[in-house]
Design an enzyme around this catalytic site. Structure first.
Site, mmCIF file in Angstrom:
data_model
loop_
_atom_site.group_PDB
_atom_site.id
_atom_site.type_symbol
_atom_site.label_atom_id
_atom_site.label_comp_id
_atom_site.label_asym_id
_atom_site.label_seq_id
_atom_site.Cartn_x
_atom_site.Cartn_y
_atom_site.Cartn_z
ATOM 1 N N CYS A 216 0.815 -1.216 0.000
ATOM 2 C CA CYS A 216 0.000 0.000 0.000
ATOM 3 C C CYS A 216 0.850 1.268 0.000
ATOM 4 O O CYS A 216 2.002 1.249 0.423
ATOM 5 C CB CYS A 216 -0.867 0.009 1.240
ATOM 6 S SG CYS A 216 -1.820 -1.488 1.449
ATOM 7 N N ARG B 243 4.808 -0.175 -6.300
ATOM 8 C CA ARG B 243 4.826 -0.933 -5.042
ATOM 9 C C ARG B 243 3.785 -2.047 -5.048
ATOM 10 O O ARG B 243 3.824 -2.923 -4.203
ATOM 11 C CB ARG B 243 4.559 0.004 -3.860
ATOM 12 C CG ARG B 243 5.663 1.010 -3.647
ATOM 13 C CD ARG B 243 5.330 1.942 -2.509
ATOM 14 N NE ARG B 243 5.262 1.234 -1.245
ATOM 15 C CZ ARG B 243 6.293 1.105 -0.412
ATOM 16 N NH1 ARG B 243 7.444 1.632 -0.716
ATOM 17 N NH2 ARG B 243 6.159 0.454 0.720
ATOM 18 N N TRP C 131 -3.361 -2.625 -1.379
ATOM 19 C CA TRP C 131 -3.037 -3.998 -1.775
ATOM 20 C C TRP C 131 -3.810 -4.872 -0.810
ATOM 21 O O TRP C 131 -3.519 -4.888 0.384
ATOM 22 C CB TRP C 131 -1.534 -4.211 -1.640
ATOM 23 C CG TRP C 131 -0.968 -5.334 -2.422
ATOM 24 C CD1 TRP C 131 -0.585 -5.309 -3.730
ATOM 25 C CD2 TRP C 131 -0.641 -6.649 -1.945
ATOM 26 N NE1 TRP C 131 -0.052 -6.531 -4.085
ATOM 27 C CE2 TRP C 131 -0.079 -7.357 -3.021
ATOM 28 C CE3 TRP C 131 -0.777 -7.294 -0.716
ATOM 29 C CZ2 TRP C 131 0.337 -8.675 -2.917
ATOM 30 C CZ3 TRP C 131 -0.366 -8.603 -0.602
ATOM 31 C CH2 TRP C 131 0.186 -9.279 -1.695
ATOM 32 N N ASN D 230 -1.545 2.198 6.009
ATOM 33 C CA ASN D 230 -0.722 1.060 5.593
ATOM 34 C C ASN D 230 -0.444 0.230 6.837
ATOM 35 O O ASN D 230 -0.176 0.793 7.891
ATOM 36 C CB ASN D 230 0.624 1.520 5.030
ATOM 37 C CG ASN D 230 0.491 2.250 3.713
ATOM 38 O OD1 ASN D 230 -0.582 2.272 3.115
ATOM 39 N ND2 ASN D 230 1.586 2.836 3.270
ATOM 40 N N GLY D 231 -0.430 -1.084 6.678
ATOM 41 C CA GLY D 231 -0.142 -1.952 7.817
ATOM 42 C C GLY D 231 -1.350 -2.810 8.138
ATOM 43 O O GLY D 231 -2.272 -2.935 7.327
ATOM 44 N N GLU E 142 18.195 -17.455 -8.468
ATOM 45 C CA GLU E 142 17.848 -16.063 -8.721
ATOM 46 C C GLU E 142 17.389 -15.889 -10.180
ATOM 47 O O GLU E 142 16.440 -15.158 -10.461
ATOM 48 C CB GLU E 142 19.040 -15.158 -8.369
ATOM 49 C CG GLU E 142 18.967 -13.727 -8.842
ATOM 50 C CD GLU E 142 17.720 -12.964 -8.400
ATOM 51 O OE1 GLU E 142 16.979 -13.430 -7.529
ATOM 52 O OE2 GLU E 142 17.469 -11.897 -8.983
ATOM 53 N N LYS F 213 13.731 -14.460 -11.241
ATOM 54 C CA LYS F 213 13.511 -13.267 -12.062
ATOM 55 C C LYS F 213 12.654 -13.630 -13.262
ATOM 56 O O LYS F 213 11.738 -12.907 -13.639
ATOM 57 C CB LYS F 213 14.867 -12.718 -12.507
ATOM 58 C CG LYS F 213 14.919 -11.258 -12.706
ATOM 59 C CD LYS F 213 15.375 -10.474 -11.501
ATOM 60 C CE LYS F 213 14.630 -10.767 -10.235
ATOM 61 N NZ LYS F 213 15.273 -10.256 -9.065
ATOM 62 N N GLU G 107 8.995 -14.218 -12.210
ATOM 63 C CA GLU G 107 8.324 -13.019 -11.716
ATOM 64 C C GLU G 107 7.736 -12.175 -12.833
ATOM 65 O O GLU G 107 6.649 -11.640 -12.697
ATOM 66 C CB GLU G 107 9.317 -12.125 -10.949
ATOM 67 C CG GLU G 107 9.582 -12.552 -9.544
ATOM 68 C CD GLU G 107 10.499 -11.582 -8.825
ATOM 69 O OE1 GLU G 107 10.176 -11.195 -7.709
ATOM 70 O OE2 GLU G 107 11.554 -11.215 -9.387
ATOM 71 N N HIS H 114 18.744 -37.152 -10.372
ATOM 72 C CA HIS H 114 18.017 -37.703 -9.225
ATOM 73 C C HIS H 114 16.531 -37.369 -9.301
ATOM 74 O O HIS H 114 15.836 -37.447 -8.287
ATOM 75 C CB HIS H 114 18.630 -37.188 -7.920
ATOM 76 C CG HIS H 114 20.057 -37.603 -7.737
ATOM 77 N ND1 HIS H 114 20.424 -38.906 -7.537
ATOM 78 C CD2 HIS H 114 21.214 -36.902 -7.779
ATOM 79 C CE1 HIS H 114 21.744 -38.986 -7.429
ATOM 80 N NE2 HIS H 114 22.241 -37.776 -7.589
ATOM 81 N N LYS I 169 6.426 -4.302 -4.477
ATOM 82 C CA LYS I 169 7.851 -3.996 -4.352
ATOM 83 C C LYS I 169 8.356 -4.275 -2.939
ATOM 84 O O LYS I 169 9.396 -4.880 -2.771
ATOM 85 C CB LYS I 169 8.108 -2.534 -4.740
ATOM 86 C CG LYS I 169 9.576 -2.121 -4.671
ATOM 87 C CD LYS I 169 10.427 -2.891 -5.661
ATOM 88 C CE LYS I 169 11.888 -2.530 -5.618
ATOM 89 N NZ LYS I 169 12.729 -3.552 -6.266
HETATM 90 C C1 F6R Z 1 12.636 -10.311 -6.561
HETATM 91 C C2 F6R Z 1 12.212 -9.467 -5.528
HETATM 92 C C3 F6R Z 1 11.754 -10.032 -4.213
HETATM 93 C C4 F6R Z 1 12.530 -9.326 -3.128
HETATM 94 C C5 F6R Z 1 12.017 -9.705 -1.743
HETATM 95 C C6 F6R Z 1 12.793 -9.006 -0.641
HETATM 96 O O1 F6R Z 1 12.967 -9.653 -7.731
HETATM 97 O O2 F6R Z 1 12.262 -8.319 -5.727
HETATM 98 O O3 F6R Z 1 11.897 -11.415 -4.089
HETATM 99 O O4 F6R Z 1 13.872 -9.639 -3.279
HETATM 100 O O5 F6R Z 1 10.659 -9.393 -1.626
HETATM 101 O O6 F6R Z 1 12.698 -7.620 -0.753
HETATM 102 P P1 F6R Z 1 13.691 -6.665 0.007
HETATM 103 O O7 F6R Z 1 15.034 -6.869 -0.595
HETATM 104 O O8 F6R Z 1 13.161 -5.290 -0.203
HETATM 105 O O9 F6R Z 1 13.675 -7.092 1.449
#
Ligand code: F6R
Length: 607
Positions: free
Chosen positions: A2, A27, A73, A99-100, A481, A485, A488, A504, A602
């Site tokens: 949010c 976000r 959100w 927010n929260g 990773e 990516k 996502e 395996h 985000k």
């Molecule tokens: C992947 C991504 C998420 C963040 C995760 C942690 O591209 O962005 O998996 O890495 O939500 O976020 P932070 O680093 O802000 O704690």
């Protein structure tokens, strides 16, 4: 997740608030709303959907020089018009954005219903509006204090009240809020990105703090008892342009391309060529403290967790201290043993990820020492830690993290170097790694220069419903990773495996429809890795291999992406850059909204 924006001053508030909300879209959100306070009292427009749709339905006359807005959100209740913020009391005189999470909202809703209040939404936030309206305090600050006294939970919130038209009252407990200072106008926001075009003179509220914001200025106090805290605003050293995509078609692309520069920023002033070590003043640990560390435990979520695994490998290799990474979201729930001689390291771009924050709090509550690798200066995790290394990647707007992750790896390299050099890492090896780190930004640039060659590969990968990403030892977290990516932003099923584990189990899935992206650096495992490629080829699995010039793939027919060699310990970062580009171009080929992937936010600020 949010977002909150507020404005009070000389202009019409609604356009300023809406523009601010568009800056928070990355976000993640599913509904938006705005409230203004003018001659006609408090007026609210809110609905499920995008900010631009909200702008389209605002009444022509929606006047008021005071306003608050929100992107929601969904957590408590689905994404509907009624559940969107701002929420109001029954008389429509109070408007609240929040927010929260209010943990005791169910009990408070029941109490309000018993008292005859008709609740208009399914949300936890709505109780705040009713509680403020029902308080008999004679100031808005007193009413908000009374309301907050009844709630348990986390919040960043902003409140308007028709009886107090000259002010917005904001409060914070666990969810960020900043107050921005303009010229006879003031801003509030949950993220600097929303207001940075207007001002960089800001005050960051602490947990437990409230602020009264009027067009003329602001004053802060504890929300428990309204005792003044006397916070002043400071000029932040940020460049408003770094929050704009500029000529780039997306923030993600911009952020990928920025990496040669941002990588330099995290290294700047921290490398010591003479002694082959690093200087990390922010850790606040001298050589004795560093030597006393017997184990390193890294905590992060999502991609930060995968980089944590890369970091753990680096620390074990360079410092020979047992190190591992764990998903912060799981850590707290298994009543972890906190050891006095373990160094806990929290990794987070946003510094707001609630799971990581709670993990840090658990460590510190049990007397452990926790340092942070954090990008956002002054964020909750950075404040909660005993010390840390700021990542200096600049604002990262795209949901899919790229440049911040590169800098997390580099920060781990600095930490590993420093931990290693107070132990058995020789000065020669230290110097070798310092030189390697100094070469990295230029080598990242070389990989980026090869982008055009990756576009067709990415398009082909985008056509697959399912893909494997494989690597071994140092390469495995990179594969994780890379898969992360890819999934996502392309929404394809992408799964990471250790190359050694293929036979395996997962080999059963290999066929012409399931491509594999394999990491085969020039290291002691290269030959074995090539063996695994043969096994995939024998099952007609399409192969993309990210490798070094001098690796001999033999007869294997694969699309080969070559990255420059550095020191083997630093391989992960150069192997990762093509994976970012593959994910990016696959998503672009599929026509996805790259900066705002579906269902993702985000910063994940709720558990
Ligand atoms: C992947 C991504 C998420 C963040 C995760 C942690 O591209 O962005 O998996 O890495 O939500 O976020 P932070 O680093 O802000 O704690």
């Amino acid at each position: 997740m949010c977002g909150i924006v507020g404005y009070i001053g000389r202009q019409e508030a609604a356009p300023v608030v809406l523009e601010g909300l568009t800056r928070l879209e990355h976000r993640g959100y599913d509904s938006a709303g705005v409230a203004v306070l003018g001659n006609r009292g408090v007026r609210v427009v809110k609905q499920a959907g995008r900010v631009r749709d909200l702008a389209g339905v605002l009444p022509k006359r929606f006047a008021g020089a005071t306003g608050i807005g929100h992107t929601r959100w969904a957590t408590h209740g689905p994404a509907t018009d009624a559940n969107a913020h701002p929420h109001t009391d029954e008389a429509g005189r109070v408007a609240v954005v929040h927010n929260g999470i209010i943990d005791n909202s169910a009990a408070l809703r029941a109490e309000l219903a018993d008292a005859g209040v008709t609740l208009a939404s399914d949300t936890d936030t709505e109780v705040l509006a009713h509680l403020v309206a029902r308080s008999d305090a004679d100031t808005l600050e007193g009413k908000v204090r009374d309301a907050l006294g009844a709630v348990v939970g986390t919040y960043g919130l902003a409140v308007l009240h028709a009886d107090f038209p000259d002010r917005i009252v904001v409060a914070r407990n666990g969810s960020p809020l900043v107050v921005g200072v303009g010229d006879k106008e003031m801003y509030v926001a949950s993220d600097l990105a929303a207001i940075v075009r207007h001002t960089t003179t800001v005050a960051v509220l602490d947990d437990g703090e409230m602020a009264t914001v009027t067009a003329a200025g602001f004053s802060t106090m504890r929300h428990r008892d309204l005792v003044a805290t006397g916070k002043t605003a400071a000029q932040l050293d940020v460049d408003a342009a770094s929050y704009e995509a500029g000529e780039h078609e997306s923030f993600m692309r911009k952020e990928i391309l920025e990496q040669p520069t941002t990588a330099q920023a995290v290294l700047r002033g921290r490398l010591d060529e003479r002694f082959g070590t690093a200087h990390l003043g922010g850790l606040d640990m001298d050589a004795r403290d560093l030597r006393a560390v017997r184990r390193v435990k890294i905590l992060g979520c999502g991609s930060a967790y995968y980089v944590g695994q890369m970091g753990a490998a680096l620390i074990e290799e360079l410092a020979r201290i047992p190190a591992d990474a764990e998903a912060a979201s799981e850590f707290r729930y298994r009543n972890p043993v906190i050891e006095p001689d373990t160094l806990y390291v929290a990794v987070s771009q946003s510094g707001e990820t609630i799971d990581t924050l709670l993990a840090v709090q658990e460590v510190r509550r049990k007397g452990g020492r926790c340092v942070g690798l954090v990008n956002v200066v002054g964020s909750a995790i950075a404040r909660e830690c005993d010390g840390g290394i700021y990542l200096h990647a600049g604002p990262e707007v795209a949901v899919a993290s790229t440049k911040a992750l590169t800098n997390m790896f580099l920060a781990f390299a600095l930490l590993a170097l420093q931990l290693g050099r107070v132990r058995d890492l020789s000065i020669a090896d230290g110097k070798r790694l310092v030189a390697g780190l100094e070469r990295l930004p230029g080598q990242i640039e070389e990989v980026l220069a090869g982008e055009a060659d990756l576009v067709e590969v990415a398009k082909d990968l985008a056509e697959a419903r399912s893909l494997f990403f494989i690597g071994r030892v140092r390469g495995f977290p990179v594969a994780r990773e890379g898969a992360q990516k890819f999934k996502e932003i392309s929404y394809r099923h992408a799964e990471a495996y250790q190359t050694s584990e293929l036979k395996h189990g997962p080999l059963a899935l290999i066929d012409p429809e399931v491509p594999t992206v394999a990491l085969v650096p020039h290291d002691e495992l290269a030959e074995r890795n090539v063996g695994a490629l043969h096994e995939i080829e024998a099952r007609k699995g399409p192969l993309v291999v990210i490798t070094h010039e001098d690796v001999d793939l033999g007869e294997v027919s694969a699309r080969r992406i070559v990255v420059p060699r550095n020191e083997p310990e630093l391989d992960p970062i150069l192997l990762n850059v093509p994976l970012q580009l593959l994910a990016y171009h696959a998503a672009q080929h599929l026509g996805h909204d790259i900066d705002k992937p579906r269902n993702l936010a985000k910063s994940v600020t709720v558990e």
